[in-house]
Design a protein around this motif. Structure first.
Motif, short mmCIF file in Angstrom:
data_model
loop_
_atom_site.label_atom_id
_atom_site.label_comp_id
_atom_site.label_asym_id
_atom_site.label_seq_id
_atom_site.Cartn_x
_atom_site.Cartn_y
_atom_site.Cartn_z
N ASN A 32 0.86 -1.18 0.00
CA ASN A 32 0.00 0.00 0.00
C ASN A 32 0.91 1.23 0.00
OD1 ASN A 32 -2.17 1.79 0.46
ND2 ASN A 32 -1.95 1.58 2.68
N MET A 33 0.60 2.22 -0.81
CA MET A 33 1.42 3.42 -0.90
C MET A 33 0.70 4.59 -0.24
SD MET A 33 2.74 5.55 -4.22
CE MET A 33 1.14 6.27 -4.51
N GLY A 34 1.48 5.37 0.51
CA GLY A 34 0.89 6.54 1.15
C GLY A 34 1.76 7.77 0.97
N TRP A 35 1.12 8.92 1.08
CA TRP A 35 1.83 10.20 1.13
C TRP A 35 1.49 10.89 2.44
CZ3 TRP A 35 5.44 11.96 -2.22
CH2 TRP A 35 5.52 11.36 -3.48
N PHE A 36 2.51 11.42 3.08
CA PHE A 36 2.38 12.17 4.31
C PHE A 36 3.12 13.49 4.13
CE2 PHE A 36 0.67 9.03 7.35
CZ PHE A 36 0.77 7.89 6.58
N ARG A 37 2.84 14.44 5.01
CA ARG A 37 3.57 15.70 4.96
C ARG A 37 3.83 16.20 6.37
NH1 ARG A 37 -1.22 19.58 2.42
NH2 ARG A 37 -2.53 19.69 4.30
N GLN A 38 4.88 17.00 6.45
CA GLN A 38 5.25 17.57 7.74
C GLN A 38 5.70 19.00 7.55
OE1 GLN A 38 8.14 15.27 9.95
NE2 GLN A 38 7.48 16.18 11.88
N ALA A 39 4.97 19.91 8.15
CA ALA A 39 5.31 21.33 8.12
C ALA A 39 6.18 21.64 9.34
CB ALA A 39 4.05 22.17 8.14
N PRO A 40 6.95 22.72 9.28
CA PRO A 40 7.82 23.08 10.42
C PRO A 40 7.03 23.22 11.72
CG PRO A 40 8.39 24.37 8.50
CD PRO A 40 7.14 23.63 8.15
N GLY A 41 7.50 22.56 12.75
CA GLY A 41 6.86 22.66 14.05
C GLY A 41 5.60 21.83 14.21
N LYS A 42 5.27 21.06 13.21
CA LYS A 42 4.05 20.25 13.26
C LYS A 42 4.38 18.77 13.12
CE LYS A 42 0.91 23.79 11.51
NZ LYS A 42 -0.16 24.10 10.52
N ASP A 89 -0.51 24.00 2.42
CA ASP A 89 0.06 22.80 1.82
C ASP A 89 1.58 22.79 1.84
OD1 ASP A 89 -2.52 23.03 -0.66
OD2 ASP A 89 -2.48 21.72 1.10
N ALA A 90 2.20 23.89 2.20
CA ALA A 90 3.66 23.95 2.25
C ALA A 90 4.18 23.01 3.33
CB ALA A 90 4.12 25.37 2.53
N ALA A 91 5.08 22.11 2.93
CA ALA A 91 5.57 21.09 3.86
C ALA A 91 6.60 20.24 3.14
CB ALA A 91 4.43 20.21 4.37
N VAL A 92 7.24 19.37 3.92
CA VAL A 92 8.04 18.30 3.34
C VAL A 92 7.11 17.10 3.14
CG1 VAL A 92 9.97 16.73 3.68
CG2 VAL A 92 10.16 19.11 4.43
N PHE A 109 2.87 2.46 8.63
CA PHE A 109 3.70 2.39 7.43
C PHE A 109 5.09 1.92 7.82
CE2 PHE A 109 1.37 3.92 3.75
CZ PHE A 109 0.18 4.30 4.36
N ASP A 110 5.62 1.00 7.03
CA ASP A 110 6.83 0.29 7.39
C ASP A 110 8.08 0.85 6.72
OD1 ASP A 110 4.40 -1.92 6.90
OD2 ASP A 110 5.48 -2.15 8.80
N TYR A 111 7.90 1.50 5.60
CA TYR A 111 9.05 2.00 4.84
C TYR A 111 8.77 3.45 4.43
CZ TYR A 111 10.10 -2.96 4.57
OH TYR A 111 10.35 -4.26 4.90
N TRP A 112 9.84 4.25 4.50
CA TRP A 112 9.72 5.67 4.22
C TRP A 112 10.82 6.12 3.30
CZ3 TRP A 112 5.78 8.72 6.22
CH2 TRP A 112 4.96 8.11 7.18
N GLY A 113 10.47 7.02 2.39
CA GLY A 113 11.47 7.67 1.57
C GLY A 113 11.86 9.00 2.19
N GLN A 114 12.90 9.59 1.64
CA GLN A 114 13.26 10.92 2.10
C GLN A 114 12.22 11.90 1.59
OE1 GLN A 114 14.07 10.00 -0.80
NE2 GLN A 114 14.09 11.84 -2.04
N GLY A 115 12.13 13.03 2.17
CA GLY A 115 11.09 13.97 1.80
C GLY A 115 11.46 14.84 0.63
N THR A 116 10.44 15.44 0.06
CA THR A 116 10.63 16.44 -0.98
C THR A 116 9.85 17.68 -0.56
OG1 THR A 116 10.50 16.88 -3.37
CG2 THR A 116 8.71 15.56 -2.43
N LEU A 117 10.48 18.84 -0.66
CA LEU A 117 9.94 20.07 -0.09
C LEU A 117 9.04 20.81 -1.07
CD1 LEU A 117 9.95 22.17 2.23
CD2 LEU A 117 11.99 23.16 1.15
N VAL A 118 7.88 21.15 -0.61
CA VAL A 118 6.96 22.03 -1.35
C VAL A 118 6.92 23.35 -0.59
CG1 VAL A 118 4.59 22.39 -2.10
CG2 VAL A 118 5.61 20.11 -2.22
N THR A 119 7.30 24.41 -1.25
CA THR A 119 7.44 25.69 -0.56
C THR A 119 7.05 26.84 -1.47
OG1 THR A 119 8.97 27.01 0.78
CG2 THR A 119 9.84 26.04 -1.25
N GLY A 120 7.07 28.02 -0.90
CA GLY A 120 6.83 29.23 -1.67
C GLY A 120 5.39 29.63 -1.73
N LEU A 121 4.49 28.86 -1.13
CA LEU A 121 3.06 29.14 -1.22
C LEU A 121 2.72 30.39 -0.42
CD1 LEU A 121 1.95 25.47 -0.90
CD2 LEU A 121 1.50 26.92 -2.86
#
Length: 122
Positions: A32-42, A89-92, A109-121
């Protein structure tokens, strides 16, 4: 399985981005594939998930009708199409894999990739 996310960048509010998640080391359709996000301080939060077959999709309320998750098991790649982006929506963004379908929490979730940053919003 190893996961590598990409596609983040600088984007204006109202814009679009497509994130990609390339899987290697195992058969992508086993997970199963998932997407998660993490904003600064959250805390890291659930965004979307697609079942192993790709038939079943689930979204966080905050992104429903704006984001679309998809996967191509033959190519071992998953996507997150993000439209009508908002400042919140700005987050890693992280892609992740789970052994079971219908998972929506970080701990499942058992496996994680490194994050990709969405910014500038703005």
């Amino acid at each position: 399985v190893q996961l590598q996310a990409s596609g983040g960048g600088l984007v204006q509010a109202g814009g679009s981005l497509r994130l990609s998640c390339i899987a290697s080391g195992d058969t992508f359709s086993n997970y199963n594939m998932g997407w998660f996000r993490q904003a600064p301080g959250k805390e890291r939060e659930f965004v979307a998930t697609a079942s192993r077959s790709g038939i079943y999709e689930l979204y966080a309320d905050s992104v429903k009708d704006r984001f679309t998750i998809s996967r191509d098991n033959a190519k071992n790649i998953g996507y997150l199409q993000m439209n009508s982006l908002e400042p919140e929506d700005a987050a890693v963004y992280h892609c992740a894999a789970a052994f079971s379908d219908y998972e929506t929490t970080v701990k499942d979730f058992d496996y994680w990739g490194q994050g990709t940053l969405v910014t500038g919003l703005q």
